[in-house]
Scaffold this active site. Structure first.
Site, mmCIF file in Angstrom:
data_model
loop_
_atom_site.group_PDB
_atom_site.id
_atom_site.type_symbol
_atom_site.label_atom_id
_atom_site.label_comp_id
_atom_site.label_asym_id
_atom_site.label_seq_id
_atom_site.Cartn_x
_atom_site.Cartn_y
_atom_site.Cartn_z
ATOM 1 C CB CYS A 21 34.593 -18.622 3.928
ATOM 2 S SG CYS A 21 34.849 -20.176 3.067
ATOM 3 C CB THR A 22 29.836 -20.129 1.151
ATOM 4 O OG1 THR A 22 30.910 -20.879 0.576
ATOM 5 C CG2 THR A 22 29.515 -18.985 0.215
ATOM 6 C CB THR A 37 32.774 -19.823 -3.943
ATOM 7 O OG1 THR A 37 34.095 -19.487 -3.517
ATOM 8 C CG2 THR A 37 32.711 -19.642 -5.446
ATOM 9 C CG ASN A 38 32.518 -15.034 0.269
ATOM 10 O OD1 ASN A 38 32.219 -13.848 0.274
ATOM 11 N ND2 ASN A 38 31.774 -15.949 0.883
ATOM 12 C CB THR A 39 37.940 -17.896 -2.419
ATOM 13 O OG1 THR A 39 38.021 -17.891 -0.988
ATOM 14 C CG2 THR A 39 39.349 -17.856 -2.983
#
Length: 227
Positions: free
Chosen positions: A193-194, A83-85
């Site tokens: 974002c994935t 995940t990016n966030t």
């Protein structure tokens, strides 16, 4: 082949994409019936999101750090946060393990820098676009990141949470994302974002595209096969 420890579930849609891409890449590079050696620690996204919305990042960090530590105790050789966030708490995960942590922003920033692009737009969750942790990480690689305006950020994020995280793909949302890219003064765009990579790709926009999931997977496979 080294074993990769994945921290996933945020969302399950993106984690499934990580699993598919990792195994596909290993099969292509090794041939035959080869697949990736993976151990997955999957959290309940609803619980993580509730803590995030309450501003309780300490609890988020603790849960994901515990997941990383469990993976290391099993014997993985590196940690991949899918995940990016949630890379907002990457330092806590790194501090909880001794094996390498493969940071998604570093792998993407290196790809951007290698392409010669120095100013890129970012499509991501509202949190990732508004906070400085992602932008600053790219700046350390000499890459400037710009984000959409406030109204566009709201709708970009809403599409992620209300559609893409539920594996809902809509043509009108793809058209909107294309318009947003066109409105940003940038020479490339980060799909930060994935889930966003499920909606748009290089054929949808006129600037170079940097898909964070695919780049993260490529770095993870390089690591796994280098042992």
């Amino acid at each position: 082949m080294r074993t990769l420890g994945l921290i996933g579930g945020m969302s399950w849609v993106s984690t499934a994409e990580y699993y598919r891409l990792l195994n596909q890449a290993v099969a292509e590079r090794c041939g035959g019936l080869h697949s990736a050696k993976i151990v997955l620690a999957s959290v309940d996204f609803a619980e993580i999101e509730e803590l995030k919305l309450a501003g309780n990042w300490g609890a988020v960090a603790e849960r994901l750090a515990q997941a990383g530590a469990r993976l290391e105790s099993i014997g993985v050789d590196a940690i991949v946060l899918c995940t990016n966030t949630m890379h907002y708490v990457a330092s806590a995960i790194e501090a909880s393990v001794t094996v390498p942590f493969l940071h998604i922003a570093d792998t993407t920033a290196r790809a951007v820098a290698a392409s010669g692009v120095t100013r890129v737009g970012l499509l991501a969750t509202a949190f990732t676009m508004q906070e400085s942790f992602y932008v600053e990480r790219f700046a350390s690689h000499g890459v400037e990141v710009v984000v959409p305006d406030a109204d566009d950020r709201v709708r970009v994020s809403r599409i992620i949470y209300e559609e893409l995280c539920h594996n809902v793909i809509r043509d009108e949302s793809r058209a909107f994302y294309r318009d947003v890219v066109g409105r940003m003064d940038a020479d490339g765009v980060i799909l930060g974002c994935t889930e966003v990579e499920l909606l748009i790709g290089p054929d949808d926009v006129d600037v170079p595209v940097f898909p964070t999931t695919q780049l993260h997977v490529a770095a993870a496979v390089d690591f796994a096969l280098s042992g």
